[in-house]
Write a protein that holds these residues in place. Structure first.
Motif, PDB file in Angstrom:
ATOM      1  N   GLU A 247       0.923  -1.011   0.010  1.00 47.55           N
ATOM      2  CA  GLU A 247       0.033  -0.053   0.045  1.00 47.55           C
ATOM      3  C   GLU A 247       0.865   1.282   0.147  1.00 47.55           C
ATOM      4  O   GLU A 247       0.605   2.329  -0.584  1.00 47.55           O
ATOM      5  N   VAL A 248       2.099   1.150   0.638  1.00 48.55           N
ATOM      6  CA  VAL A 248       2.836   2.498   0.830  1.00 48.55           C
ATOM      7  C   VAL A 248       3.428   2.424  -0.543  1.00 48.55           C
ATOM      8  O   VAL A 248       3.742   3.785  -1.303  1.00 48.55           O
ATOM      9  N   GLY A 249       3.689   1.289  -1.282  1.00 51.48           N
ATOM     10  CA  GLY A 249       4.227   1.392  -2.690  1.00 51.48           C
ATOM     11  C   GLY A 249       3.393   2.300  -3.560  1.00 51.48           C
ATOM     12  O   GLY A 249       3.990   2.914  -4.386  1.00 51.48           O
ATOM     13  N   ARG A 250       2.170   1.949  -3.514  1.00 50.79           N
ATOM     14  CA  ARG A 250       1.001   2.180  -4.464  1.00 50.79           C
ATOM     15  C   ARG A 250       1.051   3.882  -4.171  1.00 50.79           C
ATOM     16  O   ARG A 250       0.962   4.477  -5.026  1.00 50.79           O
ATOM     17  N   THR A 251       1.163   4.364  -2.777  1.00 49.98           N
ATOM     18  CA  THR A 251       1.126   5.571  -2.517  1.00 49.98           C
ATOM     19  C   THR A 251       2.472   6.194  -3.156  1.00 49.98           C
ATOM     20  O   THR A 251       2.095   7.663  -3.677  1.00 49.98           O
ATOM     21  N   LEU A 252       3.364   5.662  -2.943  1.00 49.57           N
ATOM     22  CA  LEU A 252       4.629   6.372  -3.413  1.00 49.57           C
ATOM     23  C   LEU A 252       4.453   6.519  -4.884  1.00 49.57           C
ATOM     24  O   LEU A 252       5.094   7.595  -5.605  1.00 49.57           O
ATOM     25  N   LEU A 253       4.132   5.498  -5.810  1.00 52.60           N
ATOM     26  CA  LEU A 253       3.908   5.659  -7.215  1.00 52.60           C
ATOM     27  C   LEU A 253       3.044   6.695  -7.531  1.00 52.60           C
ATOM     28  O   LEU A 253       2.946   7.470  -8.359  1.00 52.60           O
ATOM     29  N   ILE A 254       1.861   7.017  -6.556  1.00 50.21           N
ATOM     30  CA  ILE A 254       0.966   8.186  -6.981  1.00 50.21           C
ATOM     31  C   ILE A 254       1.481   9.492  -6.866  1.00 50.21           C
ATOM     32  O   ILE A 254       1.652  10.430  -7.573  1.00 50.21           O
ATOM     33  N   ILE A 255       2.557   9.372  -5.777  1.00 48.81           N
ATOM     34  CA  ILE A 255       3.121  10.862  -5.491  1.00 48.81           C
ATOM     35  C   ILE A 255       4.250  11.063  -6.217  1.00 48.81           C
ATOM     36  O   ILE A 255       4.258  12.298  -6.887  1.00 48.81           O
ATOM     37  N   CYS A 256       4.704  10.037  -6.886  1.00 46.94           N
ATOM     38  CA  CYS A 256       5.937  10.114  -8.028  1.00 46.94           C
ATOM     39  C   CYS A 256       5.209  10.905  -9.195  1.00 46.94           C
ATOM     40  O   CYS A 256       5.728  11.467 -10.089  1.00 46.94           O
ATOM     41  N   ALA A 257       3.921  10.057  -9.755  1.00 46.12           N
ATOM     42  CA  ALA A 257       3.144  10.667 -10.641  1.00 46.12           C
ATOM     43  C   ALA A 257       2.950  12.154 -10.696  1.00 46.12           C
ATOM     44  O   ALA A 257       2.994  12.603 -11.686  1.00 46.12           O
ATOM     45  N   VAL A 258       2.442  12.438  -9.507  1.00 42.66           N
ATOM     46  CA  VAL A 258       1.991  13.858  -9.290  1.00 42.66           C
ATOM     47  C   VAL A 258       3.293  14.648  -9.513  1.00 42.66           C
ATOM     48  O   VAL A 258       3.306  15.878 -10.004  1.00 42.66           O
ATOM     49  N   ALA A 259       4.597  14.247  -8.701  1.00 37.95           N
ATOM     50  CA  ALA A 259       5.554  15.166  -8.888  1.00 37.95           C
ATOM     51  C   ALA A 259       6.029  15.318 -10.528  1.00 37.95           C
ATOM     52  O   ALA A 259       6.638  16.276 -10.657  1.00 37.95           O
ATOM     53  N   LEU A 260       6.031  14.160 -11.111  1.00 39.21           N
ATOM     54  CA  LEU A 260       6.400  14.274 -12.434  1.00 39.21           C
ATOM     55  C   LEU A 260       5.557  15.039 -13.257  1.00 39.21           C
ATOM     56  O   LEU A 260       5.883  15.849 -13.912  1.00 39.21           O
ATOM     57  N   LEU A 261       4.129  15.044 -13.015  1.00 38.85           N
ATOM     58  CA  LEU A 261       3.177  16.027 -13.660  1.00 38.85           C
ATOM     59  C   LEU A 261       3.763  17.669 -13.227  1.00 38.85           C
ATOM     60  O   LEU A 261       3.693  18.553 -14.253  1.00 38.85           O
ATOM     61  N   ALA A 262       3.733  17.568 -12.099  1.00 36.40           N
ATOM     62  CA  ALA A 262       4.390  19.179 -11.662  1.00 36.40           C
ATOM     63  C   ALA A 262       5.577  19.548 -12.313  1.00 36.40           C
ATOM     64  O   ALA A 262       5.685  20.698 -12.609  1.00 36.40           O
ATOM     65  N   ALA A 263       6.380  18.521 -12.358  1.00 39.56           N
ATOM     66  CA  ALA A 263       7.785  18.833 -12.961  1.00 39.56           C
ATOM     67  C   ALA A 263       7.567  19.241 -14.498  1.00 39.56           C
ATOM     68  O   ALA A 263       8.255  20.460 -15.009  1.00 39.56           O
ATOM     69  N   LEU A 264       6.630  18.577 -15.220  1.00 37.61           N
ATOM     70  CA  LEU A 264       6.504  18.929 -16.679  1.00 37.61           C
ATOM     71  C   LEU A 264       5.833  20.033 -16.691  1.00 37.61           C
ATOM     72  O   LEU A 264       6.083  21.246 -17.572  1.00 37.61           O
ATOM     73  N   ALA A 265       4.839  20.442 -15.767  1.00 37.46           N
ATOM     74  CA  ALA A 265       4.415  21.820 -15.954  1.00 37.46           C
ATOM     75  C   ALA A 265       5.107  22.954 -15.566  1.00 37.46           C
ATOM     76  O   ALA A 265       5.113  23.949 -16.103  1.00 37.46           O
ATOM     77  N   ALA A 266       6.001  22.522 -14.720  1.00 45.10           N
ATOM     78  CA  ALA A 266       7.134  23.546 -14.176  1.00 45.10           C
ATOM     79  C   ALA A 266       8.055  23.915 -15.592  1.00 45.10           C
ATOM     80  O   ALA A 266       8.405  25.161 -15.675  1.00 45.10           O
ATOM     81  N   VAL A 267       8.156  22.865 -16.312  1.00 42.51           N
ATOM     82  CA  VAL A 267       9.051  23.169 -17.307  1.00 42.51           C
ATOM     83  C   VAL A 267       8.411  24.046 -18.173  1.00 42.51           C
ATOM     84  O   VAL A 267       8.885  24.861 -19.050  1.00 42.51           O
ATOM     85  N   GLY A 268       7.129  23.605 -18.670  1.00 38.03           N
ATOM     86  CA  GLY A 268       6.382  24.374 -19.513  1.00 38.03           C
ATOM     87  C   GLY A 268       6.084  25.964 -19.049  1.00 38.03           C
ATOM     88  O   GLY A 268       6.488  26.849 -19.968  1.00 38.03           O
ATOM     89  N   LEU A 269       5.873  26.266 -17.820  1.00 38.44           N
ATOM     90  CA  LEU A 269       5.716  27.522 -17.373  1.00 38.44           C
ATOM     91  C   LEU A 269       7.340  28.340 -17.288  1.00 38.44           C
ATOM     92  O   LEU A 269       7.191  29.306 -17.791  1.00 38.44           O
ATOM     93  N   ALA A 270       8.251  27.411 -16.966  1.00 44.42           N
ATOM     94  CA  ALA A 270       9.682  28.080 -17.018  1.00 44.42           C
ATOM     95  C   ALA A 270       9.985  28.545 -18.551  1.00 44.42           C
ATOM     96  O   ALA A 270      10.492  29.574 -18.904  1.00 44.42           O
ATOM     97  N   VAL A 271       9.574  27.617 -19.750  1.00 45.00           N
ATOM     98  CA  VAL A 271       9.923  28.048 -21.021  1.00 45.00           C
ATOM     99  C   VAL A 271       9.026  29.063 -21.376  1.00 45.00           C
ATOM    100  O   VAL A 271       9.450  30.018 -22.130  1.00 45.00           O
ATOM    101  N   ARG A 272       7.976  29.135 -21.181  1.00 40.67           N
ATOM    102  CA  ARG A 272       6.952  30.240 -21.354  1.00 40.67           C
ATOM    103  C   ARG A 272       7.391  31.667 -20.817  1.00 40.67           C
ATOM    104  O   ARG A 272       7.361  32.749 -21.419  1.00 40.67           O
ATOM    105  N   GLN A 273       7.855  31.599 -19.582  1.00 42.63           N
ATOM    106  CA  GLN A 273       8.080  32.886 -18.987  1.00 42.63           C
ATOM    107  C   GLN A 273       9.756  33.073 -19.323  1.00 42.63           C
ATOM    108  O   GLN A 273       9.934  34.383 -19.736  1.00 42.63           O
ATOM    109  N   ALA A 274      10.587  32.429 -19.881  1.00 43.83           N
ATOM    110  CA  ALA A 274      11.768  32.730 -20.317  1.00 43.83           C
ATOM    111  C   ALA A 274      11.721  33.236 -21.620  1.00 43.83           C
ATOM    112  O   ALA A 274      12.236  34.148 -22.109  1.00 43.83           O
ATOM    113  N   ASN A 275      10.731  32.674 -22.519  1.00 42.70           N
ATOM    114  CA  ASN A 275      10.179  33.332 -23.909  1.00 42.70           C
ATOM    115  C   ASN A 275       9.792  34.580 -23.621  1.00 42.70           C
ATOM    116  O   ASN A 275      10.178  35.863 -24.289  1.00 42.70           O
ATOM    117  N   ARG A 276       9.124  35.032 -22.709  1.00 38.04           N
ATOM    118  CA  ARG A 276       8.220  36.267 -22.376  1.00 38.04           C
ATOM    119  C   ARG A 276       9.398  36.972 -21.838  1.00 38.04           C
ATOM    120  O   ARG A 276       9.252  38.424 -22.116  1.00 38.04           O
TER     121      ARG A 276
END
Length: 422
Positions: free
Chosen positions: A121-150
């Protein structure tokens, strides 16, 4: 710079995700362990209460009945004093979580569950947290690219604007980016572009005015020097040399006036002067050119008037009007002086075709001419008149009548005579 902005933003986001992710995993693992321990404790209490109730009622107690009545799916060990131990379910292997409860008749119920279920169960929770963290990192990259271009795109534009200014193109872009600091830089560059444009315009105007205003005095001076070179009589040489020196002084005054106007068109050195002397000097200077063209230059009107202004500037205005009549007019050119109110007026007219109707309202604009001339003379003349507090106007188009209005100074009770001069 763009890469640095992206890397720095991504590094900050990864640090935040790492700190909060690890903290969240620790908290979730403890929460899952506590929930599992509470679950086995509750199940042990339920089983012991069932055993108590059956013992109190004299009912039989065996594993099958307890499993059916409690619905237990976990391993349980029931120990009743005086009876052999009973087991429900299959005992887990390895590390377990254990819950124990004791009944009123001394019976003990122990419930066990494998820790592997908690780990999964802890492993499943860890997978969910990692997936959310990956999505957050991708969103951060997109925002960083947009802000850098701006941020980097405006900097590129500003660099191009600065390069254009350096290459001599002073046109302001009037482009803003929604970032206060960058907009401030854009404002400064646009202001610099406008100042450079004004400076270039002033330099070009000075060059055009100088070439136009110096042409006539230099031509007249050249003619006088030719007369000096051809003259044999010493008195004639002296007379021509004196006139040439006078023209040199006028030429110097023209240059000084041009430089003064280039710095500040409103700067003037107005004084009271004899208007007749300026008119006489202009007639003497232009008479040879009119004789060569077979035309006449006359003066009539009031005499003895004193005006307020700069003699050199007034002479240049009259020269521009006389030259304009010589080039574009016809017949006799007349200079008439009169008084209106507190102003002295000098009118210049000729017998030519006049000013075209389509040019009447624009005749004093630069580069506006009815023929193949530069269109500078009348514009410069009006600027000179206004610099002395006077004004130059076109009173009539057919025949053309130009009028120079100057402030008038009356000399006591001196009589002003009216006589024609040829």
């Amino acid at each position: 710079m763009r890469r640095r902005l992206i890397n720095s933003t991504l590094a900050v986001v990864l640090v935040v995700i790492g700190v909060f992710g690890v903290s969240l995993v620790i908290v979730e693992a403890r929460t899952i362990s506590a929930a599992a321990q509470e679950s086995v404790d509750v199940e042990a209490l339920r089983l012991v209460s069932i055993v108590d109730s059956r013992l109190f009622g004299g009912e039989p107690v065996n594993p099958d009945i307890l499993a059916e009545q409690s619905g237990a799916k976990r391993y349980a060990l029931i120990e009743i004093p005086g009876r052999p131990p009973m087991e429900i379910g299959e005992r887990p292997q390895g590390s377990v979580i254990r819950g124990t409860a004791t009944g009123e008749r001394g019976e003990t119920v122990t419930v066990e569950v494998s820790r592997s279920t908690i780990t999964s169960e802890v492993g499943r929770t860890l997978l969910i947290i990692c997936a959310v963290a990956l999505l957050a990192a991708l969103a951060a990259v997109g925002l960083a690219v947009r802000q850098a271009n701006r941020l980097t795109s405006p900097l590129t534009d500003l660099a191009e604007t600065a390069e254009r200014l350096g290459s001599g193109d002073p046109r302001p872009r009037h482009k803003r980016y929604g970032v206060p600091e960058l907009d401030r830089v854009a404002d400064v560059l646009d202001g610099s572009a406008e100042r450079i444009a004004r400076m270039l315009t002033a330099e070009r105007r000075l060059a055009a005015d100088a070439s136009h205003q110096l042409r006539t005095p230099l031509t007249a001076l050249s003619m006088r020097l030719e007369e000096v070179a051809l003259a044999d009589d010493l008195d004639t040489v002296k007379e021509e040399a004196t006139i040439a020196l006078t023209q040199v002084e006028r030429l110097t005054d023209v240059v000084q006036r041009l430089l003064t106007n280039s710095r500040d068109p409103r700067t003037g050195s107005a004084v009271a002067f004899d208007l007749d002397e300026v008119i006489k000097q202009q007639i003497e200077e232009w008479m040879p050119a009119y004789r060569s063209a077979g035309r006449a230059l006359v003066h009539s009107g009031k005499q003895g008037m004193r005006a307020v202004g700069t003699p050199g500037a007034v002479a240049q205005v009259l020269a521009a009007l006389i030259e304009n009549s010589l080039m574009h007019g016809g017949g006799t050119v007349a200079l008439r002086t009169r008084v209106t109110g507190n102003q002295s007026v000098i009118e210049v007219t000729d017998e030519g075709p006049g000013v075209p109707a389509d040019l009447g309202a624009r005749i004093f604009e630069r580069a506006v001419s009815g023929r193949s001339s530069t269109g500078i003379g009348l514009a410069v003349a009006r600027d000179l008149a206004e610099a002395d507090g006077g004004r130059l106007e076109l009173l009539k188009e057919h025949p053309p009548v130009f009028a120079l209005f100057l402030s008038r100074e009356v000399r006591g009770r001196a009589r002003e005579r009216e006589r024609p001069v040829r």
